[in-house]
Design an enzyme around this catalytic site. Structure first.
Site, PDB file in Angstrom:
ATOM      1  N   ASP A 199      85.560 -56.245  66.463  1.00 57.02           N
ATOM      2  CA  ASP A 199      86.335 -55.749  65.323  1.00 57.02           C
ATOM      3  C   ASP A 199      87.195 -56.777  64.581  1.00 57.02           C
ATOM      4  OD1 ASP A 199      85.585 -53.831  67.132  1.00 57.02           O
ATOM      5  OD2 ASP A 199      87.533 -52.856  67.247  1.00 57.02           O
ATOM      6  N   SER A 243      92.306 -53.822  69.360  1.00 59.92           N
ATOM      7  CA  SER A 243      92.382 -53.894  67.901  1.00 59.92           C
ATOM      8  C   SER A 243      93.697 -53.398  67.329  1.00 59.92           C
ATOM      9  CB  SER A 243      91.229 -53.105  67.286  1.00 59.92           C
ATOM     10  OG  SER A 243      90.054 -53.849  67.462  1.00 59.92           O
ATOM     11  N   ASP A 251      94.081 -48.796  68.373  1.00 58.62           N
ATOM     12  CA  ASP A 251      93.698 -49.308  67.058  1.00 58.62           C
ATOM     13  C   ASP A 251      94.620 -48.799  65.938  1.00 58.62           C
ATOM     14  OD1 ASP A 251      91.596 -50.096  68.718  1.00 58.62           O
ATOM     15  OD2 ASP A 251      90.234 -48.547  67.986  1.00 58.62           O
TER      16      ASP A 251
HETATM   17  C1  FRU Z   1      85.910 -50.857  68.783  1.00 56.55           C
HETATM   18  C2  FRU Z   1      86.802 -51.072  69.982  1.00 56.55           C
HETATM   19  C3  FRU Z   1      88.224 -50.642  69.711  1.00 56.55           C
HETATM   20  C4  FRU Z   1      89.020 -51.464  70.683  1.00 56.55           C
HETATM   21  C5  FRU Z   1      88.244 -52.757  70.676  1.00 56.55           C
HETATM   22  C6  FRU Z   1      88.233 -53.503  71.984  1.00 56.55           C
HETATM   23  O1  FRU Z   1      84.798 -51.710  68.771  1.00 56.55           O
HETATM   24  O2  FRU Z   1      86.289 -50.390  71.107  1.00 56.55           O
HETATM   25  O3  FRU Z   1      88.455 -49.268  69.837  1.00 56.55           O
HETATM   26  O4  FRU Z   1      90.335 -51.630  70.301  1.00 56.55           O
HETATM   27  O5  FRU Z   1      86.922 -52.446  70.315  1.00 56.55           O
HETATM   28  O6  FRU Z   1      87.564 -54.732  71.834  1.00 56.55           O
END
Ligand code: FRU
Length: 485
Positions: free
Chosen positions: A38, A98, A158
């Site tokens: 991300d 994230s 996130d």
């Molecule tokens: C999405 C995710 C997010 C998380 C991150 C961890 O791809 O699963 O929800 O914060 O990747 O790398």
């Protein structure tokens, strides 16, 4: 906890730039080693865009999540990617997950999820701020929220900050702790005593997957769009064909009524194989999106793993909302990648087949006046291998097929695309990353192909009857430039 040596990691990245392997892209952000996912902390601060992204510098697995960081003024010239944020304490020992960025007058702040697991494997997620320092590291600061509220599980991550009427809010991915876990988002408001949970905005979606990741809350004039990545939806004939989706509902967010009012159905932002977890920055009236080119839980599909690196970020895209639908167009800055002397015009009248050479990195703008043609194939040919975009005018569907490729995952992705007379396509063809925009941004698709041989592809357009006209322009594209390379 692993030990992260920023100096050594940064030096290793620098020594591996420019990228060597032939599957490395030339104008997509990626890393020479480890796994990226991300985009995070996307912000404009003191004259530069700051792009952070999830990165495991220690291997091609979803572990040890850190944030990498690059700066750019123009999406063409970049600083060297560096390690900015990494697990250091009991809160984020299992990943700096994230989050977003927010530019203040004198500091660039980030806001991220601290992920930790105890010995029994129980997860804890807390949301913490940090500030970017002059040495390129993020200094970890106060927590906004230590735990998910009652009634939700620790799948609580996130955060994305936004403002309304001068007040600060954030939206965050969540899972309601019900008999059947239910994906949703929660909204928090800043108060004098800290962050207050306002709850979930009600939607008409009902049970819509078991988890929603990476929300963004956008404001387009009088409308709001909630972008999120639901997990647990079934594939359908013309959409939701990846294991997880990235899409949105548009309507009016009422913060008093805690509801998304008069909202559209859920629509995907991209119909390719490899698009997830986008992040959008609103800057000077533009909504600029960058997505992750990849897909969770599909690492086996990506043969670069054997080379020690995985995944890319998409090109920046500009979003507009028209009649409840988000259009995405490549950011105009990318025109600077065009190498003027290579501009090549495509024109054909009443032909059932048109061919053109491409370069090692191409941008293709094509307008096909269909005439009698009912079925059109646009093919990128790599020697004996090919990637096909097939338009069926009767069914009004676009089908992207990787069946003609040898390496990596194959299969097809199919979506509805209404074309009256003129099929318009805009393609960016990098070494392995392909991004396509259809009907002037009405739909988009991002995907990888991993050609067996190091061949510059050629373009073929072939129809079942003569097309009235085929016109277009092709450019060779320059590579991104990294400082000092
Ligand atoms: C999405 C995710 C997010 C998380 C991150 C961890 O791809 O699963 O929800 O914060 O990747 O790398």
């Amino acid at each position: 906890m692993e030990y992260f040596d920023k100096q050594a990691i940064d030096a290793k990245v620098a020594s591996m730039l420019p990228f060597q392997h032939r599957w490395h892209n030339r104008f997509h952000l990626e890393m020479p080693f480890g796994l990226i996912n991300d985009p995070n902390g996307f912000a404009w601060y003191q004259g530069e865009y700051h792009i952070f992204f999830q990165w495991n510098p220690l291997g091609c697995v979803h572990k040890n999540k850190c944030w990498a960081h690059v700066r750019t003024r123009d999406f063409v010239h970049y600083s060297r990617p560096e390690l900015a944020l990494w697990p250091t304490d009991e809160h984020d020992k299992d990943g700096c997950y994230s989050g977003c960025g927010v530019a203040e007058r004198k500091r660039l702040r980030v806001f991220y999820t601290c992920n930790a697991k105890d010995e029994q494997g129980n997860r804890s997620s807390s949301q913490r701020f940090g500030t970017l320092q002059a040495d390129g590291t993020v200094k970890k600061e106060e927590f906004a929220v230590m735990h998910e509220p009652e009634g939700y599980t620790a799948h609580f991550r996130d955060p994305y900050l936004f403002t309304r009427h001068g007040k600060q809010y954030f939206v965050i991915g969540a899972q309601a702790d019900e008999k059947e876990p239910r994906g949703t988002v929660l909204i928090y408001r800043e108060t004098e005593d800290g962050w207050e949970c306002l709850g979930e905005p009600a939607t008409r979606l009902g049970q819509f997957g078991y988890m929603w990741e990476c929300p963004n809350l956008l404001h387009f004039g009088p409308f709001d769009a909630l972008i999120f990545c639901p997990q647990g939806l079934e594939a359908r004939d013309y959409d939701r064909q990846n294991v997880y989706q990235a899409g949105y509902i548009a309507g009016h967010l009422s913060l008093d009524g805690m509801a998304m009012l008069q909202h559209t159905k859920f629509q995907e932002l991209d119909h390719g194989f490899d698009f997830y977890a986008p992040q959008v920055l609103n800057h000077e009236g533009r909504h600029i999106l960058i997505g992750w080119m990849g897909m969770p839980d599909r690492d086996d599909d990506y043969p670069t793993r054997e080379e020690g690196w995985m995944y890319s970020l998409t090109l920046p895209r500009e979003l507009t909302l028209r009649q409840g639908h988000i259009y995405s167009q490549p950011a105009r800055e990318l025109r600077a990648l065009r190498i003027a002397e290579t501009e090549n015009t495509v024109t054909a009248d009443s032909a059932a087949r048109v061919e053109s050479d491409l370069s090692d990195g191409s941008e293709i703008l094509l307008n096909i006046k269909l005439g009698e043609a009912q079925n059109v194939d646009l093919r990128l040919r790599y020697g004996l291998e090919h990637l096909t975009f097939h338009y069926d005018r009767h069914a009004q569907t676009m089908t992207i097929s990787r069946e003609g490729m040898k390496n990596g995952a194959r299969g097809v992705r199919r979506f509805r695309l209404y074309v009256d007379e003129m099929l318009s396509m805009h393609l960016f063809v990098d070494k392995t990353a392909v991004e396509a925009f259809f009907q002037h941004g009405e739909e988009a698709a991002s995907l990888f192909v991993f050609p067996e041989k190091d061949i510059v592809p050629s373009l073929e357009v072939e129809a079942d009857a003569p097309m009235e006209t085929v016109t277009g322009t092709i450019w060779q594209l320059d590579a991104f430039r990294y400082e000092g390379c």
